[in-house]
Design an enzyme around this catalytic site. Structure first.
Site, PDB file in Angstrom:
ATOM      1  N   VAL A   1      46.276 -59.236  70.618  1.00  0.00           N
ATOM      2  CA  VAL A   1      45.106 -58.835  71.408  1.00  0.00           C
ATOM      3  C   VAL A   1      44.226 -60.027  71.781  1.00  0.00           C
ATOM      4  CG1 VAL A   1      45.038 -56.476  70.511  1.00  0.00           C
ATOM      5  CG2 VAL A   1      43.820 -58.295  69.288  1.00  0.00           C
TER       6      VAL A   1
ATOM      7  N   GLU B   1      48.251 -50.688  75.290  1.00  0.00           N
ATOM      8  CA  GLU B   1      47.308 -51.559  75.985  1.00  0.00           C
ATOM      9  C   GLU B   1      46.031 -50.771  76.279  1.00  0.00           C
ATOM     10  OE1 GLU B   1      46.763 -54.833  77.142  1.00  0.00           O
ATOM     11  OE2 GLU B   1      44.939 -53.807  77.766  1.00  0.00           O
TER      12      GLU B   1
ATOM     13  N   ALA C   1      49.089 -55.771  75.919  1.00  0.00           N
ATOM     14  CA  ALA C   1      50.128 -56.086  76.918  1.00  0.00           C
ATOM     15  C   ALA C   1      49.752 -57.351  77.689  1.00  0.00           C
ATOM     16  CB  ALA C   1      50.314 -54.900  77.875  1.00  0.00           C
TER      17      ALA C   1
ATOM     18  N   HIS D   1      69.594 -75.919 100.767  1.00  0.00           N
ATOM     19  CA  HIS D   1      70.243 -74.598 100.779  1.00  0.00           C
ATOM     20  C   HIS D   1      71.539 -74.672  99.990  1.00  0.00           C
ATOM     21  CE1 HIS D   1      71.667 -70.739 102.217  1.00  0.00           C
ATOM     22  NE2 HIS D   1      72.838 -71.310 102.470  1.00  0.00           N
TER      23      HIS D   1
HETATM   24  P1  NAD Z   1      45.554 -61.618  76.239  1.00  0.00           P
HETATM   25  O1  NAD Z   1      44.071 -61.635  76.210  1.00  0.00           O
HETATM   26  O2  NAD Z   1      46.260 -62.217  77.374  1.00  0.00           O
HETATM   27  O3  NAD Z   1      46.074 -60.097  76.117  1.00  0.00           O
HETATM   28  C1  NAD Z   1      45.641 -59.245  75.076  1.00  0.00           C
HETATM   29  C2  NAD Z   1      45.662 -57.809  75.555  1.00  0.00           C
HETATM   30  O4  NAD Z   1      45.333 -56.977  74.471  1.00  0.00           O
HETATM   31  C3  NAD Z   1      44.659 -57.520  76.653  1.00  0.00           C
HETATM   32  O5  NAD Z   1      45.336 -56.962  77.755  1.00  0.00           O
HETATM   33  C4  NAD Z   1      43.694 -56.529  76.002  1.00  0.00           C
HETATM   34  O6  NAD Z   1      43.218 -55.552  76.902  1.00  0.00           O
HETATM   35  C5  NAD Z   1      44.551 -55.893  74.931  1.00  0.00           C
HETATM   36  N1  NAD Z   1      43.790 -55.348  73.810  1.00  0.00           N
HETATM   37  C6  NAD Z   1      42.750 -55.920  73.157  1.00  0.00           C
HETATM   38  N2  NAD Z   1      42.332 -55.114  72.153  1.00  0.00           N
HETATM   39  C7  NAD Z   1      43.131 -54.009  72.164  1.00  0.00           C
HETATM   40  C8  NAD Z   1      43.211 -52.818  71.370  1.00  0.00           C
HETATM   41  N3  NAD Z   1      42.374 -52.620  70.329  1.00  0.00           N
HETATM   42  N4  NAD Z   1      44.167 -51.889  71.653  1.00  0.00           N
HETATM   43  C9  NAD Z   1      45.018 -52.106  72.696  1.00  0.00           C
HETATM   44  N5  NAD Z   1      44.982 -53.222  73.475  1.00  0.00           N
HETATM   45  C10 NAD Z   1      44.063 -54.165  73.215  1.00  0.00           C
HETATM   46  O7  NAD Z   1      45.993 -62.275  74.856  1.00  0.00           O
HETATM   47  P2  NAD Z   1      47.416 -62.686  74.264  1.00  0.00           P
HETATM   48  O8  NAD Z   1      48.544 -62.097  75.018  1.00  0.00           O
HETATM   49  O9  NAD Z   1      47.284 -62.379  72.809  1.00  0.00           O
HETATM   50  O10 NAD Z   1      47.429 -64.245  74.477  1.00  0.00           O
HETATM   51  C11 NAD Z   1      46.404 -65.064  73.886  1.00  0.00           C
HETATM   52  C12 NAD Z   1      46.171 -66.317  74.691  1.00  0.00           C
HETATM   53  O11 NAD Z   1      47.287 -67.165  74.614  1.00  0.00           O
HETATM   54  C13 NAD Z   1      45.917 -65.996  76.139  1.00  0.00           C
HETATM   55  O12 NAD Z   1      44.827 -66.768  76.590  1.00  0.00           O
HETATM   56  C14 NAD Z   1      47.173 -66.402  76.818  1.00  0.00           C
HETATM   57  O13 NAD Z   1      46.948 -66.911  78.128  1.00  0.00           O
HETATM   58  C15 NAD Z   1      47.729 -67.488  75.909  1.00  0.00           C
HETATM   59  N6  NAD Z   1      49.186 -67.428  75.971  1.00  0.00           N
HETATM   60  C16 NAD Z   1      49.793 -67.851  77.088  1.00  0.00           C
HETATM   61  C17 NAD Z   1      51.166 -67.742  77.191  1.00  0.00           C
HETATM   62  C18 NAD Z   1      51.849 -68.231  78.410  1.00  0.00           C
HETATM   63  O14 NAD Z   1      51.253 -68.985  79.137  1.00  0.00           O
HETATM   64  N7  NAD Z   1      53.076 -67.819  78.671  1.00  0.00           N
HETATM   65  C19 NAD Z   1      51.915 -67.169  76.183  1.00  0.00           C
HETATM   66  C20 NAD Z   1      51.246 -66.733  75.079  1.00  0.00           C
HETATM   67  C21 NAD Z   1      49.887 -66.869  74.991  1.00  0.00           C
END
Ligand code: NAD
Length: 476
Positions: free
Chosen positions: A279, A213, A191, A453
């Site tokens: 993840v 998550e 998530a 505004h």
């Molecule tokens: P993230 O690290 O933000 O989230 C991954 C989530 O997966 C974490 O909350 C983690 O606890 C969970 N997780 C890990 N292993 C798991 C498991 N086995 N079972 C259940 N949950 C598990 O990574 P993301 O969402 O994949 O994004 C990757 C990178 O790309 C991040 O650094 C993010 O900042 C960047 N990104 C940014 C944006 C944005 O700025 N809008 C959009 C997409 C990606």
């Protein structure tokens, strides 16, 4: 093509292509090498962000939001739509065209700035020497010489051993943007930003979305109040977010993905049409340099750099997702500019404390600077002001009253330390907060500024007034 350059940039994502353009603008003879291949088998610039990340996801978020609005929100405005339908193939074609226009746009910018491009795989084989295997021929076709080299090789999705990717069933974030039909039931692992954005797209288009998550806390990097508002909102929108849920195993059978996971109550089972793995991402730091050189990495395989992005190898720099720090396109781009200026003999600094973050849900979540929790951990006394969008005239006129803006100011100096927004257009509103904080504004500075505004930005003004307990449109 002459093979002597001032700078070789490896990778044409938002870090690398920006670095290459800035190097060329500064009079440095620059070549950018990139190995990305698109669905048509052609080299495509822009890396993850433009090809399979920020841009295509925003295109689908926009299309799915419009559909959701027409379906659910138009009636409130007195608008009715007869026979509303989703054409996913057409939606995907529009997204692909947006991607093509932007990736082609980088090629045009390279041409205009006289940056050479080679579509191929680059390896640094010695100080100042890069060998490139060209994509088409797969032969060693170039040995490039350059005084400086910039590694901007980006990152790749983390894979889970218990959920190996399988075409049509178990997908990574890139494949999850390519679906040609709306699946009935989707499970997303993770998530984070990617999980929530992809979940939003497919849920708005009609999928039943379950997000598993592993952590107990929802969006731990986001201000707690905003994270709880966002969670409530996303659940109301139909996302089934299951915290504390750790994936145990998966099996594809009878056209379904059978998922076993563990939560507080023990082992659970569920079946889905698609499973999406979101993840996190890992740095592409493997095979960038040959064995003859030592590129120092940290324990998570990120390339170690100093405050000028200089690696352990002289005149080799690294920027973007491949180095420690937030994996954000804009952070990589600014590092690219900083390094280009440094190579050209100019010194500029990147303020790593003020890099905005956005999660493109609806409403959007955006923040910059410190959270209240971080201030507490750092023993900084703060005053906090907030303003709910419910009290904003513009938000009411838009029927977008969900959310709030929160400003955290140092209790001693009144300097703004953090701004946290959960609101429609938060991604745009956060820019003014970054600018204010860059200028070291106090909450009083914002309170004394005139805002037009009716605008959503007035909520920033009111939140600043609220720090001083003198907001006009809410009870203090
Ligand atoms: P993230 O690290 O933000 O989230 C991954 C989530 O997966 C974490 O909350 C983690 O606890 C969970 N997780 C890990 N292993 C798991 C498991 N086995 N079972 C259940 N949950 C598990 O990574 P993301 O969402 O994949 O994004 C990757 C990178 O790309 C991040 O650094 C993010 O900042 C960047 N990104 C940014 C944006 C944005 O700025 N809008 C959009 C997409 C990606």
């Amino acid at each position: 093509m002459a093979n002597d350059y001032d700078v070789v940039v490896i990778g044409a994502g938002p870090a690398g292509y920006v670095a290459a353009i800035r190097c060329a603008q500064l009079g440095l003879k620059t070549v950018c090498v990139d190995e990305w291949i698109n669905h048509q088998g052609e080299g495509s610039l822009g890396g993850t962000c433009l090809n399979v990340g920020c841009i295509p996801s925003k295109a689908l978020l926009e299309s799915s939001h419009l559909y959701h609005q027409a379906d659910k929100d138009f009636a409130e405005h007195g608008l009715s739509v007869k026979s509303l339908a989703v054409d996913v193939v057409k939606m995907q074609q529009r997204k692909d065209q947006v991607v093509k226009d932007l990736t082609d746009g980088i090629a045009t910018l390279f041409k205009a700035n006289k940056v050479d491009i080679i579509h191929g795989r680059a390896t640094i084989v010695a100080t100042g020497t890069v060998e490139v295997v060209e994509r088409k021929t797969r032969n060693l076709s170039h040995t490039l010489k350059a005084k400086d080299i910039i590694i901007a090789t980006g990152s790749s999705p983390v894979r889970l051993p218990q959920a190996k990717l399988k075409d049509d069933y178990i997908l990574d974030s890139a494949a999850a943007l390519e679906l040609k039909q709306v699946p009935k039931r989707i499970c997303i692992i993770g998530a984070g930003a990617i999980g929530l954005e992809l979940g939003s797209v497919w849920s708005r288009l009609g999928s039943e979305v379950v997000i598993l998550e592993a952590m107990q806390k929802f969006l731990p990097i986001v201000d707690s109040k905003l994270a709880s508002l966002a969670k409530r909102s996303l659940i109301k929108q139909g996302l089934d977010i299951r915290l504390n849920a750790r994936l145990v195993s998966t099996r594809v059978k009878a056209k379904k993905v059978h998922v076993v996971y563990e939560d507080k109550a023990g082992e659970q089972q569920d079946s889905f049409d698609k499973l999406i793995i979101a993840v996190g991402r890992k740095p592409n730091s493997e095979r960038v340099v040959s064995d003859a050189l030592t590129l120092e990495l940290d324990e998570r395989r990120f390339v170690l750099v100093d405050d000028r992005c200089q690696t352990s190898i002289p005149n080799v720099y690294a920027i973007g997702d491949v180095v420690p720090g937030p994996m954000l396109a804009h952070k990589g781009s600014e590092e690219g500019i900083m390094v280009a200026e440094h190579i050209a003999g100019n010194e500029i600094e990147l303020n790593y404390d003020l890099i905005p973050s956005v999660i493109y849900t609806h409403p959007e979540i955006a923040w910059c600077g410190m959270t209240e929790e971080q201030c507490k951990d750092a023993a900084i006394d703060v005053n906090v002001g907030s303003f709910p969008l419910l009290a904003s005239g513009r938000a009411r006129a838009m029927a977008e009253t969900e959310g709030m803006i929160k400003i955290i100011a140092d209790a001693k100096t009144d300097r703004v330390l953090g701004v946290h927004i959960f609101s429609v257009h938060a991604s745009e509103l956060i820019a003014q907060a970054v600018l204010m904080m860059e200028m070291q504004a106090t909450s009083e500075d914002i309170a004394l500024t005139v805002f037009a505004h009716p605008t959503l930005s007035e909520s920033m003004h009111e939140a600043a007034l609220s720090v001083q307990k003198r907001a006009i449109h809410i009870k203090n």
